[in-house]
Design a protein around this motif. Structure first.
Motif, PDB file in Angstrom:
ATOM      1  N   SER A  39     -11.435  -4.009  -5.179  1.00  0.00           N
ATOM      2  CA  SER A  39     -10.293  -3.262  -5.720  1.00  0.00           C
ATOM      3  C   SER A  39      -9.200  -4.207  -6.218  1.00  0.00           C
ATOM      4  O   SER A  39      -8.555  -3.928  -7.230  1.00  0.00           O
ATOM      5  CB  SER A  39      -9.741  -2.260  -4.704  1.00  0.00           C
ATOM      6  N   VAL A  40      -9.011  -5.338  -5.542  1.00  0.00           N
ATOM      7  CA  VAL A  40      -8.038  -6.331  -6.024  1.00  0.00           C
ATOM      8  C   VAL A  40      -8.512  -6.920  -7.351  1.00  0.00           C
ATOM      9  O   VAL A  40      -7.734  -7.080  -8.295  1.00  0.00           O
ATOM     10  CB  VAL A  40      -7.814  -7.435  -4.972  1.00  0.00           C
ATOM     11  N   TYR A  41      -9.798  -7.218  -7.422  1.00  0.00           N
ATOM     12  CA  TYR A  41     -10.387  -7.763  -8.648  1.00  0.00           C
ATOM     13  C   TYR A  41     -10.242  -6.770  -9.810  1.00  0.00           C
ATOM     14  O   TYR A  41      -9.826  -7.132 -10.910  1.00  0.00           O
ATOM     15  CB  TYR A  41     -11.858  -8.084  -8.381  1.00  0.00           C
ATOM     16  N   VAL A  42     -10.553  -5.504  -9.551  1.00  0.00           N
ATOM     17  CA  VAL A  42     -10.449  -4.465 -10.583  1.00  0.00           C
ATOM     18  C   VAL A  42      -8.994  -4.254 -10.975  1.00  0.00           C
ATOM     19  O   VAL A  42      -8.667  -4.105 -12.158  1.00  0.00           O
ATOM     20  CB  VAL A  42     -11.102  -3.151 -10.108  1.00  0.00           C
ATOM     21  N   LEU A  73       0.725   1.886  -9.171  1.00  0.00           N
ATOM     22  CA  LEU A  73      -0.150   2.931  -9.692  1.00  0.00           C
ATOM     23  C   LEU A  73      -1.498   2.343 -10.102  1.00  0.00           C
ATOM     24  O   LEU A  73      -2.548   2.911  -9.799  1.00  0.00           O
ATOM     25  CB  LEU A  73       0.510   3.632 -10.885  1.00  0.00           C
ATOM     26  N   ILE A  74      -1.469   1.193 -10.748  1.00  0.00           N
ATOM     27  CA  ILE A  74      -2.715   0.534 -11.151  1.00  0.00           C
ATOM     28  C   ILE A  74      -3.522   0.126  -9.920  1.00  0.00           C
ATOM     29  O   ILE A  74      -4.750   0.259  -9.908  1.00  0.00           O
ATOM     30  CB  ILE A  74      -2.418  -0.670 -12.073  1.00  0.00           C
ATOM     31  N   ASP A  75      -2.854  -0.341  -8.861  1.00  0.00           N
ATOM     32  CA  ASP A  75      -3.556  -0.670  -7.618  1.00  0.00           C
ATOM     33  C   ASP A  75      -4.268   0.558  -7.056  1.00  0.00           C
ATOM     34  O   ASP A  75      -5.410   0.476  -6.598  1.00  0.00           O
ATOM     35  CB  ASP A  75      -2.593  -1.233  -6.570  1.00  0.00           C
ATOM     36  N   GLU A  76      -3.604   1.701  -7.104  1.00  0.00           N
ATOM     37  CA  GLU A  76      -4.220   2.936  -6.607  1.00  0.00           C
ATOM     38  C   GLU A  76      -5.362   3.387  -7.519  1.00  0.00           C
ATOM     39  O   GLU A  76      -6.383   3.884  -7.034  1.00  0.00           O
ATOM     40  CB  GLU A  76      -3.176   4.044  -6.466  1.00  0.00           C
ATOM     41  N   TYR A  77      -5.195   3.222  -8.830  1.00  0.00           N
ATOM     42  CA  TYR A  77      -6.298   3.516  -9.755  1.00  0.00           C
ATOM     43  C   TYR A  77      -7.518   2.657  -9.412  1.00  0.00           C
ATOM     44  O   TYR A  77      -8.650   3.136  -9.416  1.00  0.00           O
ATOM     45  CB  TYR A  77      -5.899   3.231 -11.204  1.00  0.00           C
ATOM     46  N   ALA A  78      -7.278   1.385  -9.125  1.00  0.00           N
ATOM     47  CA  ALA A  78      -8.373   0.464  -8.816  1.00  0.00           C
ATOM     48  C   ALA A  78      -9.082   0.879  -7.522  1.00  0.00           C
ATOM     49  O   ALA A  78     -10.310   0.877  -7.453  1.00  0.00           O
ATOM     50  CB  ALA A  78      -7.859  -0.965  -8.709  1.00  0.00           C
ATOM     51  N   LYS A  84     -15.252   5.310  -6.082  1.00  0.00           N
ATOM     52  CA  LYS A  84     -16.202   6.116  -6.853  1.00  0.00           C
ATOM     53  C   LYS A  84     -17.355   5.288  -7.409  1.00  0.00           C
ATOM     54  O   LYS A  84     -18.080   5.751  -8.268  1.00  0.00           O
ATOM     55  CB  LYS A  84     -15.469   6.821  -7.994  1.00  0.00           C
ATOM     56  N   GLY A  85     -17.514   4.071  -6.924  1.00  0.00           N
ATOM     57  CA  GLY A  85     -18.643   3.240  -7.349  1.00  0.00           C
ATOM     58  C   GLY A  85     -18.243   1.895  -7.900  1.00  0.00           C
ATOM     59  O   GLY A  85     -19.015   0.943  -7.840  1.00  0.00           O
ATOM     60  N   GLY A  86     -17.070   1.793  -8.463  1.00  0.00           N
ATOM     61  CA  GLY A  86     -16.554   0.519  -8.958  1.00  0.00           C
ATOM     62  C   GLY A  86     -17.448  -0.154  -9.978  1.00  0.00           C
ATOM     63  O   GLY A  86     -18.180   0.505 -10.713  1.00  0.00           O
ATOM     64  N   ILE A  87     -17.395  -1.470  -9.982  1.00  0.00           N
ATOM     65  CA  ILE A  87     -18.218  -2.235 -10.911  1.00  0.00           C
ATOM     66  C   ILE A  87     -19.459  -2.803 -10.221  1.00  0.00           C
ATOM     67  O   ILE A  87     -20.263  -3.475 -10.846  1.00  0.00           O
ATOM     68  CB  ILE A  87     -17.409  -3.365 -11.591  1.00  0.00           C
TER      69      ILE A  87
END
Length: 106
Positions: A39-42, A73-78, A84-87
């Motif tokens: 999530s930090v990377y994303v 907000l972007i941190d929460e989006y990530a 939901k599966g990420g990268i």
């Protein structure tokens, strides 16, 4: 994200902190740590994508006072994206963390 950050995550995870836990608990914790890392990377990738986007799309003006809120907000989006599966890097990282904890890697 620098390789040294992943190295520090692996080193911290490889500490004796988790040595008394059963394998399923270690696997769960490894996946949590790996998902946090992903999530930090994303979030870093998302922040790079939004860096030139105006903070206030209605006025068209960029106001520095809103940037911390946008970053949160972007941190929460990530986090949501990763949940939901990420990268797909969290599973590989978790597997490596488990190997490190078991002493299979140095």
């Amino acid at each position: 994200m620098e390789a040294s950050n992943l190295s520090s995550v692996a080193t911290a995870f490889a500490s004796k902190t988790y040595s008394g836990m059963d394998k399923s608990a270690v696997a769960k914790k490894a996946h949590e740590v790996a998902a946090d890392f992903e999530s930090v990377y994303v979030a870093d990738a998302f922040k790079a994508m939004f860096k030139d986007v105006s903070v206030d799309p209605l006025s068209g003006k960029s106001d520095n006072s809103n940037e911390p809120w946008r970053d949160m907000l972007i941190d929460e989006y990530a986090k949501d994206f990763v949940n939901k599966g990420g990268i797909g890097i969290a599973d590989g990282i978790a597997a490596q963390l488990i190997k490190i904890q078991e002493g299979h890697l140095g």
